[in-house]
Design a protein around this motif. Structure first.
Motif, mmCIF file in Angstrom:
data_model
loop_
_atom_site.group_PDB
_atom_site.id
_atom_site.type_symbol
_atom_site.label_atom_id
_atom_site.label_comp_id
_atom_site.label_asym_id
_atom_site.label_seq_id
_atom_site.Cartn_x
_atom_site.Cartn_y
_atom_site.Cartn_z
ATOM 1 N N SER A 1 -27.454 21.751 -11.485
ATOM 2 C CA SER A 1 -27.860 22.410 -12.719
ATOM 3 C C SER A 1 -28.198 23.869 -12.431
ATOM 4 N N ASP A 2 -28.179 24.708 -13.474
ATOM 5 C CA ASP A 2 -28.460 26.137 -13.320
ATOM 6 C C ASP A 2 -29.473 26.550 -14.382
ATOM 7 N N HIS A 3 -30.744 26.568 -13.999
ATOM 8 C CA HIS A 3 -31.807 26.925 -14.927
ATOM 9 C C HIS A 3 -32.627 28.084 -14.380
ATOM 10 N N LEU A 4 -33.045 28.971 -15.262
ATOM 11 C CA LEU A 4 -34.024 29.976 -14.875
ATOM 12 C C LEU A 4 -35.403 29.333 -14.778
ATOM 13 N N GLN A 5 -35.673 28.386 -15.668
ATOM 14 C CA GLN A 5 -36.943 27.668 -15.668
ATOM 15 C C GLN A 5 -36.672 26.176 -15.785
ATOM 16 N N PRO A 6 -37.507 25.342 -15.158
ATOM 17 C CA PRO A 6 -37.290 23.890 -15.192
ATOM 18 C C PRO A 6 -37.871 23.267 -16.451
ATOM 19 N N TRP A 7 -37.696 21.955 -16.563
ATOM 20 C CA TRP A 7 -38.232 21.215 -17.703
ATOM 21 C C TRP A 7 -39.729 20.964 -17.562
ATOM 22 N N ARG A 8 -40.233 21.075 -16.348
ATOM 23 C CA ARG A 8 -41.650 20.844 -16.092
ATOM 24 C C ARG A 8 -42.223 22.023 -15.304
ATOM 25 N N HIS A 9 -43.472 22.368 -15.611
ATOM 26 C CA HIS A 9 -44.135 23.446 -14.883
ATOM 27 C C HIS A 9 -44.697 22.934 -13.557
ATOM 28 N N ASP A 10 -45.436 21.824 -13.596
ATOM 29 C CA ASP A 10 -46.032 21.276 -12.380
ATOM 30 C C ASP A 10 -44.974 20.553 -11.554
ATOM 31 N N GLY A 11 -44.746 21.054 -10.358
ATOM 32 C CA GLY A 11 -43.757 20.436 -9.487
ATOM 33 C C GLY A 11 -42.321 20.787 -9.824
ATOM 34 N N GLY A 12 -42.131 21.707 -10.762
ATOM 35 C CA GLY A 12 -40.773 22.089 -11.139
ATOM 36 C C GLY A 12 -40.162 23.084 -10.167
ATOM 37 N N HIS A 13 -38.848 23.180 -10.193
ATOM 38 C CA HIS A 13 -38.107 24.128 -9.355
ATOM 39 C C HIS A 13 -36.973 24.726 -10.182
ATOM 40 N N ALA A 14 -36.458 25.854 -9.737
ATOM 41 C CA ALA A 14 -35.324 26.462 -10.436
ATOM 42 C C ALA A 14 -34.562 27.389 -9.500
ATOM 43 N N PRO A 15 -33.970 26.852 -8.425
ATOM 44 C CA PRO A 15 -33.154 27.695 -7.546
ATOM 45 C C PRO A 15 -31.912 28.199 -8.269
ATOM 46 N N ALA A 16 -31.485 29.402 -7.939
ATOM 47 C CA ALA A 16 -30.294 29.985 -8.558
ATOM 48 C C ALA A 16 -29.048 29.261 -8.063
ATOM 49 N N ALA A 17 -28.207 28.868 -8.993
ATOM 50 C CA ALA A 17 -27.045 28.046 -8.638
ATOM 51 C C ALA A 17 -26.012 28.805 -7.812
ATOM 52 N N LEU A 18 -25.815 30.090 -8.085
ATOM 53 C CA LEU A 18 -24.707 30.797 -7.437
ATOM 54 C C LEU A 18 -24.888 30.919 -5.920
ATOM 55 N N PRO A 19 -26.012 31.446 -5.413
ATOM 56 C CA PRO A 19 -26.157 31.455 -3.946
ATOM 57 C C PRO A 19 -26.263 30.058 -3.358
ATOM 58 N N TRP A 20 -26.884 29.142 -4.114
ATOM 59 C CA TRP A 20 -27.021 27.774 -3.604
ATOM 60 C C TRP A 20 -25.648 27.131 -3.402
ATOM 61 N N LEU A 21 -24.728 27.358 -4.318
ATOM 62 C CA LEU A 21 -23.388 26.780 -4.181
ATOM 63 C C LEU A 21 -22.674 27.311 -2.941
ATOM 64 N N GLY A 22 -22.910 28.581 -2.609
ATOM 65 C CA GLY A 22 -22.326 29.109 -1.381
ATOM 66 C C GLY A 22 -22.825 28.374 -0.160
ATOM 67 N N ALA A 23 -24.131 28.097 -0.131
ATOM 68 C CA ALA A 23 -24.701 27.337 0.985
ATOM 69 C C ALA A 23 -24.164 25.910 1.003
ATOM 70 N N ALA A 24 -24.004 25.308 -0.181
ATOM 71 C CA ALA A 24 -23.473 23.947 -0.255
ATOM 72 C C ALA A 24 -22.028 23.895 0.226
ATOM 73 N N ALA A 25 -21.256 24.922 -0.114
ATOM 74 C CA ALA A 25 -19.861 24.970 0.338
ATOM 75 C C ALA A 25 -19.783 25.054 1.860
ATOM 76 N N ALA A 26 -20.707 25.817 2.450
ATOM 77 C CA ALA A 26 -20.700 25.974 3.900
ATOM 78 C C ALA A 26 -21.232 24.738 4.618
ATOM 79 N N SER A 27 -22.007 23.916 3.911
ATOM 80 C CA SER A 27 -22.658 22.758 4.533
ATOM 81 C C SER A 27 -21.886 21.458 4.351
#
Length: 336
Positions: free
Chosen positions: A36-62
């Motif tokens: 998923s690609d969100h600026l903000q998550p569905w929850r504040h407590d314990g939520g995360h929102a990593p940027a999809a574009l750089p993350w996909l590059g890391a996933a492609a390399a891994s």
């Protein structure tokens, strides 16, 4: 061919953990991973929102084998469509034949916090359609000059294009956007847990209608559905973990215009577990679980992406690899 994918929930997990789960999913035999690609998550407590574009590059390399895509990215406000075209062309060069651009028309909570005005539905759809056309034009030509209603380019060129074109999967939940997916997309994305009639009487007919306008049929598209699942040997535990994703059980009226994760969390936490579980296939029996999933295959979906709400994703991946993926693949062979 039936594809079985893993949903990497960026709203729930930190970037490094999400990457580890993706590697585990590939090793366990999943065919694809959608993030998923969100600026903000569905929850504040314990939520995360990593940027999809750089993350996909890391996933492609891994990873080496799995398809990698977004479910979904919105190419209309936070991103200029030209930036999306460049980014996914680059990803396609890094992981040839393994990258999918999944796009949707967006959520207010991803755009409004940046000071962007959240448009009305008619404008969102017009922007969405124009953005897709611009991405496709940039991938197809050089020195592209377009003066659109919302986006413009002047002699723009994407200089590094992959040998294998990056397919565009269009997400939709209503007939107009679904027809657009059939007409312009290489694939279609929707989510599970709604009434069967929505899929069989509204979405899939609209998709077929759109495909026909491009001289295609549904067989020419990858029909993808995010299947919300909670499978555990303890049924009560399988029910309880759906609380973390209560936002999915909110009606459109309840969450339309909600831009703050704190408020979204408050609305979600007020729901009883019976309602939070209503969007999920909850089961402690593998055969029962597979039967419930198979209903979507019988409707015509060819690519099932499994989203589990629990915190222990490694255990989910292991359970699915042992009990569910083999049963689904065996049934696909039997009923081919």
């Amino acid at each position: 061919m039936l594809r079985l994918g893993y949903k990497a929930s960026a709203e729930q997990f930190a970037p490094r953990d999400l990457l580890d789960y993706t590697v585990l999913a590939e090793q366990a035999g999943f065919d694809s991973v959608f993030v998923s690609d969100h600026l903000q998550p569905w929850r504040h407590d314990g939520g995360h929102a990593p940027a999809a574009l750089p993350w996909l590059g890391a996933a492609a390399a891994s990873t080496e084998r799995v398809l990698l895509g977004t479910s979904v990215l919105t190419p209309t406000l936070r991103y200029h469509p030209g930036v999306v075209a460049q980014a996914f062309a680059t990803l396609g060069c890094l992981a040839p034949g393994r990258v999918i651009l999944g796009v949707g028309s967006g959520e207010a909570m991803n755009e409004s916090p940046l000071g962007l005005e959240w448009p009305a539905g008619k404008e969102r759809f017009a922007r969405f359609k124009e953005a897709i056309a611009l991405i496709q034009a940039l991938w197809a030509g050089e020195r592209v000059t377009i003066e659109g209603n919302y986006y413009s380019t002047r002699n723009a060129t994407i200089y590094d294009l992959p040998e294998s074109p990056v397919p565009i999967y269009i997400a939709a939940s209503g007939p107009a956007a679904t027809r657009l997916a059939g007409r312009l997309g290489d694939g279609f994305i929707c989510t599970s847990g709604k009434g069967r009639e929505l899929y069989t009487e509204t979405l899939l007919p609209a998709l077929a209608d759109g495909a026909a306008k491009s001289a295609r049929t549904l067989a020419d598209l990858d029909l993808t559905i995010e299947v919300k699942v909670s499978f555990d040997t303890d049924r009560a535990r399988a029910m309880d973990v759906t609380r973390n994703w209560g936002a999915l059980a909110l009606t459109s009226e309840e969450k339309t215009g909600v831009e703050d994760p704190v408020e979204m969390q408050r609305l979600s936490d007020a729901l009883p577990v019976e309602r939070t579980a209503s969007r999920w296939i909850v089961s402690d029996d593998p055969d029962e679980h597979v039967d419930a999933i198979w209903a979507y295959v019988e409707m015509g979906f060819t690519h099932l992406v499994f989203h589990d709400p629990g915190a222990d994703q490694a255990a989910f991946i292991e359970r699915y690899a042992e009990h569910i993926l083999p049963r689904l693949r065996a049934r696909a062979v039997r009923e081919a």
